[in-house]
Write a protein that holds these residues in place. Sequence first.
Motif, mmCIF file in Angstrom:
data_model
loop_
_atom_site.group_PDB
_atom_site.id
_atom_site.type_symbol
_atom_site.label_atom_id
_atom_site.label_comp_id
_atom_site.label_asym_id
_atom_site.label_seq_id
_atom_site.Cartn_x
_atom_site.Cartn_y
_atom_site.Cartn_z
ATOM 1 N N TYR A 23 0.770 -1.167 -0.007
ATOM 2 C CA TYR A 23 0.031 0.132 0.046
ATOM 3 C C TYR A 23 0.886 1.390 -0.249
ATOM 4 O O TYR A 23 0.538 2.096 -0.855
ATOM 5 N N LEU A 27 0.079 4.708 -2.031
ATOM 6 C CA LEU A 27 -0.314 5.727 -1.302
ATOM 7 C C LEU A 27 0.296 6.996 -1.341
ATOM 8 O O LEU A 27 -0.443 8.111 -1.505
ATOM 9 N N GLY A 30 -0.379 8.474 -4.790
ATOM 10 C CA GLY A 30 -1.476 9.371 -4.868
ATOM 11 C C GLY A 30 -1.522 10.563 -4.565
ATOM 12 O O GLY A 30 -2.032 11.449 -4.777
ATOM 13 N N LEU A 31 -0.824 10.404 -3.104
ATOM 14 C CA LEU A 31 -0.882 11.675 -2.623
ATOM 15 C C LEU A 31 0.127 12.805 -3.308
ATOM 16 O O LEU A 31 -0.255 14.165 -3.275
ATOM 17 N N THR A 34 -1.997 14.254 -6.043
ATOM 18 C CA THR A 34 -2.784 15.377 -5.559
ATOM 19 C C THR A 34 -2.180 16.615 -5.096
ATOM 20 O O THR A 34 -2.610 17.605 -5.525
ATOM 21 N N HIS A 37 -1.116 18.797 -8.068
ATOM 22 C CA HIS A 37 -2.316 19.625 -8.663
ATOM 23 C C HIS A 37 -2.876 20.728 -7.769
ATOM 24 O O HIS A 37 -3.315 21.810 -8.253
ATOM 25 N N LEU A 38 -2.657 20.507 -6.227
ATOM 26 C CA LEU A 38 -2.918 21.452 -5.515
ATOM 27 C C LEU A 38 -2.399 23.046 -5.648
ATOM 28 O O LEU A 38 -2.841 24.078 -5.677
#
Lengths: 177, 404
Positions: A23, A27, A30-31, A34, A37-38
């Motif tokens: 995992y 994980l 993915g983070l 994100t 893009h923030l």
Amino acid sequence: MRADDPNVKWIEEPKLGLTGKMYLPLLVQGLTTTARHLVGPKITVSFPEVRHQPGNPLIYRGVHRLNKDEHGRVKCVACFLCATACPAHCIDIIGVESPWPDREKYPESFTIDELRCIFCGMCEEACPVDAIELTSLYDLTGRSREEMIFDKEKLLSVFDMTKDAEPMKSIQYGGTL
Amino acid sequence: METVVVALVKIALMIGGLMTAAAYLVLLERWIAAWTQDRVGPNRVGIPLTKFKLFGLGQPLADGLKFIFKEENTPAQVDRGLFTIAPIVILTAALAIFAAIPFGSVLPKDLGIEGVEQPIQLCVAPAFDVGIIYVFALSSIAVYGVILGGWASNSKYSFLGGLRSSAQLIAYELPLGLGLLGVVLMSGSLRLENVIDQQASTGVWNMFLQPIGFVTFVVAAFAEAARLPFDLPECEQELVGGYHTEYAGMRLLMFLIAEFLHMVTAAFLIVILFFGGWHFWGLTGSSKDEVTWFEAIMRVLVLQGKVLAVIVFFMLARWSWPRFRFDQLMDLAWKVMLPLGLVNLAAVAVLVEFGWDKAENKLGFSPVWAMAAMWGIAIVAWTIAAIFTPLQTDNRPRLEAISE
Ligand code: SF4
Ligand code: SF4
């Protein structure tokens, strides 16, 4: 659905490797996506202040217009092909005998119910004389349902509004009529 | 008398703060959702009737007004009493939890208020000996709200949604408890203030000493708060609604606020149990009752800052990871998180039994060794769990299971 239905095709998924099962690497992946893009560039257009420019107006499907020929007459020959092709049945034409010698019929009334239109562009595909076209005008609002039913005059005025910015699509192919 | 006044002031502070926080967390969530999708997010609503937009900070106010004027619709087929009680139960429980949760440390002694001798604790119910149990008891009441909401709606979709959610909430209570038990063992107390004090006095946050406990607790807290990747209670995109399908207007709002409060509770608990609460090295001091004004204020700020950071992480997680399927969710709880939690509990028990200075209530030897050992155990346990993990991605109906 029955579990052993022969028509259902089950796809074998690739087996997860150890990293997938742990995992954590996924994980973090993915983070980070994100988080990138923030802070990245935003693509929002603040509409009334900033107006979006459609990339290629020739393939954009916005409000309809009825094209005019060089004498300023409506090009449409009232053949009903667009009304037939329209999947939303929103084009309503009354064709009468034409007062001009170069064609037999012309539309006495031509209305499009823009509320029902799904902007699929079938009408412009169907038209044999390139009389109906979709423009790149996209802010289509009205205060009543009646206002959203565009008649011939309105559709012709859309042509006057947009003819400079968007020449008739058939011109680059030599034009029709 | 003065204790009553102090308590009332604290309750007002807490409830007012929480309600405002919940409203603005909605705005924050929408912003983060927008930013991660390369949008701008709500930025229009500012001061009414003026041109000041204030980055959209008026949005929660507008949302609140909208909810007040919204039609309160009660479907004909529902059990009216239970239908109304369900959101009240869930919201009351979610609010009552905060009685035991400290939102700062203490105020300095020299307050100058007549009749107040003791230093004022920044917690509605300070020195609450069973604080942790109280928090857990109340947070499991949420299950009743969920079941009631699903049952009273008298709709099969809501009912199934309610059952599904309660199965999830109950399943994740266990890893949550196991993750927590390690901390309780270490601090030897069920009082949240003591847990913080212990971390503050040693300067070692529990997160560094109990990595597995931390992971199980965080995962379970996500599931309890019904946040992605565990938001099966509603998951509006895929399933036909959750337990609050039939709700609208104010009653739906109560469910939603309760959901946000759960997230805030979870963030507070994560910070208090694993990130040292108000403690920050060199900034907040470590004494229990002796503080200067600077330290007292810093403690509140540090605590709220940490909580906000955890909440932002909650929100980022929503847009980072795909949702679990329900069977995967259950597998994760029972077959991965539960064993990991037990491993953590055993490891902490051994550490406390053999490496603990009982008089000082801290590690009897250098914490570096303890940390190294605990992280070693964590990595080994994690790898074993990964190798034998029963999580499957295949969701085809299994014939043998059906024919039996
Ligand atoms: S764009 Fe499609 S729906 Fe609209 S009028 Fe033309 S054919 Fe009909
Ligand atoms: S297809 Fe073209 S010419 Fe025929 S009726 Fe429609 S607009 Fe007129």
